[in-house]
Motif scaffolding. Structure first.
Motif, PDB file in Angstrom:
ATOM      1  N   GLY A  14       0.904  -1.227   0.106  1.00  9.34           N
ATOM      2  CA  GLY A  14      -0.141   0.043   0.069  1.00  9.34           C
ATOM      3  C   GLY A  14       0.884   1.410  -0.141  1.00  9.34           C
ATOM      4  N   GLY A  15       0.534   2.147  -0.892  1.00  2.94           N
ATOM      5  CA  GLY A  15       1.291   3.399  -1.086  1.00  2.94           C
ATOM      6  C   GLY A  15       0.586   4.502  -0.523  1.00  2.94           C
ATOM      7  N   GLY A  16      -0.427   4.636   0.390  1.00  2.12           N
ATOM      8  CA  GLY A  16      -0.900   5.862   0.876  1.00  2.12           C
ATOM      9  C   GLY A  16       0.042   6.433   2.086  1.00  2.12           C
ATOM     10  N   LEU A  17      -0.834   7.337   2.804  1.00  2.00           N
ATOM     11  CA  LEU A  17       0.035   7.853   3.865  1.00  2.00           C
ATOM     12  C   LEU A  17       0.507   6.933   5.035  1.00  2.00           C
ATOM     13  CD1 LEU A  17       1.167  10.435   5.117  1.00  2.00           C
ATOM     14  CD2 LEU A  17      -1.205  10.698   6.123  1.00  2.00           C
ATOM     15  N   ALA A  18      -0.185   5.835   5.103  1.00  2.00           N
ATOM     16  CA  ALA A  18       0.162   4.851   6.168  1.00  2.00           C
ATOM     17  C   ALA A  18       1.141   3.840   6.004  1.00  2.00           C
ATOM     18  CB  ALA A  18      -1.275   4.032   6.681  1.00  2.00           C
ATOM     19  N   GLY A  19       1.240   3.553   4.530  1.00  3.72           N
ATOM     20  CA  GLY A  19       2.240   2.513   3.886  1.00  3.72           C
ATOM     21  C   GLY A  19       3.472   3.451   3.878  1.00  3.72           C
ATOM     22  N   LEU A  20       3.378   4.693   3.551  1.00  2.54           N
ATOM     23  CA  LEU A  20       4.806   5.349   3.205  1.00  2.54           C
ATOM     24  C   LEU A  20       5.313   5.962   4.438  1.00  2.54           C
ATOM     25  CD1 LEU A  20       4.096   7.424  -0.078  1.00  2.54           C
ATOM     26  CD2 LEU A  20       5.352   5.195   0.286  1.00  2.54           C
TER      27      LEU A  20
END
Length: 507
Positions: A14-20
């Motif tokens: 996942g490349g959203g805020l949590a993942g990044l």
């Protein structure tokens, strides 16, 4: 033919805020998988309101925690909430250091707005309604520049890898038409919510509970999946996804009115238009059913300032042929945020060794039955960073891997049928008969197309909603309209689903 890629670090799906945030915080090398170019298929970039944090002299992390608990309707984990609110100021500062251009006054102090159910103005915004996009631009730039972060775009997880001990060891990944077994000491799921399971949603269509489904298929514990938050003011202009009319508009004084211009929230709740989201969503839903319609009138509160104060809403209205400076905007509730998800602690640890979950796909207990406005970006960044640090402590395992089976894709007509059924039967108001019909639809689609991850996610939501025979927060049962005397969380595994499960009944 399936190949294997060994990653000696943290695998982030996942490349959203949590993942990044997890990838950037990890002291070890992180490999990030994103099904689309970064920022293009994640809800974080679409968030309008901002990030909540107690920064003003008359505010505190404790007051923020109290507001969060009140909104959560009895199901909030108090310890997790206090970890979250205590980290808020530092999280805002960290994002600002990365380049997030939060709105400031001439003296350089952060400007903060008031949103529903907050007792103080504490939402840090960017250009009124641009917070999610601006924050993601800063975080994506930082991730691309970080030598410790590798990103695979157009890479989609099709199953979690497990070994003979039940430990999660990575994921079966589809990339460029090939299947790759990516092994890693620790795997962080940051796949977002379930909005795409609904016919009317403010989320990207690709966000449809796949991480939740994959974790459940691997045997992870799931918590409170029945609690879906419906944003009360999506623009009802026939677009999919539905454009969002941010809650900050009501914080600035916009009023919900019927088609004759009469305000209606004052008769519903003492806080009127700033009542908790579940209350406002049901009121808007009932207005539509009554034929009176629901409109958000910001012509006096915002008026000619719309183009620069709320540019995203203004642009969406213009695309639909509306001028919000002088016209009320037609609105409807839309699936917006999933409070339930993969059971996880504040460090993202799940019930399965080697598996972490962060952001909207996780249920850490900080949102309870009803998320407080603008706590989602805060949780994604703050707990995402905690998970990245915790996951980096895991060491490689050597037990025999179990050969994975890729989950099937759901054909477009079947997905459309599922989305319609979810909105109709598991929407703002539910009842036992409708939820039973939903589960019958899920079973029929599974029989025809296999156990696709979105079908598993829909089954979890429908099953838990059917068992919760009460109304609480974002879960409203018209056949059980009162809350139970005792607030109880629902934690279970996919294997536990059965007709003999004990309902959580109102008393």
């Amino acid at each position: 033919m399936t190949s294997r890629y060994v990653h000696d670090g943290v695998l982030v799906i996942g490349g959203g805020l949590a993942g990044l945030s997890a990838a950037l915080a990890s002291p070890r090398k992180a490999l990030v998988l994103s099904p689309a170019p970064l920022s293009q298929a994640c809800s974080s970039a679409w968030a309008q309101g901002g990030l909540s944090a107690a920064l003003a002299p008359d505010d505190s992390a404790e007051l923020h925690a109290q507001d969060t608990e009140a909104a959560g309707a009895g199901l909030v984990d108090a310890a997790a909430v206090r970890r979250l609110t205590a980290a808020a100021a530092h999280t805002v500062a960290w994002l600002a250091e990365l380049g997030a251009p939060f709105d400031r006054d001439p003296q350089g102090r952060l400007l903060q707005s008031l949103e529903a159910a907050h007792s103080r103005p504490r939402v840090a915004r960017v250009k009124g309604d641009q917070a999610g996009r601006a924050i993601m631009e800063a975080v994506v730039a930082a991730a691309r520049a970080a030598p410790s972060v590798e990103v695979w775009e157009q890479a989609r997880a099709r199953a979690l890898l497990t070994d003979a001990t039940g430990r999660v060891r990575g994921a079966l990944v589809e990339r460029a038409g090939r299947l790759i077994e990516v092994t890693a000491p620790a795997t962080v799921l940051a796949t977002g919510g379930v909005g795409g399971l609904y016919a009317v949603t403010t989320n990207p269509a690709a966000v449809r509970g796949e991480g939740l489904g994959l974790a459940a298929l691997a045997g992870a514990e799931i918590a409170d999946p029945e609690f879906v938050q419906f944003h009360p003011t999506a623009l009802d202009v026939g677009l999919d996804p539905a454009p969002l009319a941010t809650e900050a508009l009501r914080g600035e004084g916009a009023v919900l009115v019927d088609r004759n211009g009469r305000p209606f929230m004052g008769a519903v709740h003492p806080l009127a238009d700033l009542a908790p989201r579940d209350v406002v969503a049901r009121a808007v839903h009932r207005q539509a059913l009554s034929g009176e319609g629901a409109f958000l009138d910001a012509s006096k509160a915002v008026g000619q300032a719309f183009p620069h104060e709320f540019p995203a809403v203004y642009a969406a209205c213009l695309r639909a042929g509306l001028d919000p400076r002088v016209q009320p905007m037609p609105v409807a509730p839309a699936a917006h945020y999933h409070m339930g998800g993969i059971a996880a602690d504040a460090d993202g640890r799940t019930s399965l060794p080697g598996l972490y979950a962060v952001g909207e796909c996780a249920s850490t207990g900080v949102h309870g039955a009803n998320r407080l406005a603008s706590n989602s970006l805060l949780e994604a960044a703050a707990f995402g960073a905690r998970a990245g640090i915790a996951a980096a402590q895991d060491v490689a395992a050597t037990a025999r891997l179990i050969k994975p089976q890729a989950t099937p894709d759901l054909p477009a007509p079947a997905l459309a049928e599922l989305r319609a059924a979810m909105s109709r039967e598991a929407g703002v108001e539910r009842n036992g008969a409708g939820l039973t019909r939903l589960l019958d639809t899920v079973q029929r689609l599974e029989d025809a197309h296999g156990r696709a991850a979105p079908l598993v996610a829909a089954r979890l939501i429908g099953h838990a909603a059917l068992l919760r025979q009460e109304s609480r927060g974002g879960h409203f049962r018209s056949d059980f309209p009162n809350p139970a005397a005792e607030a109880r969380r629902a934690v279970f595994r996919l294997a536990d689903l059965s007709a003999s499960a004990e309902p959580m009944a109102a008393e």
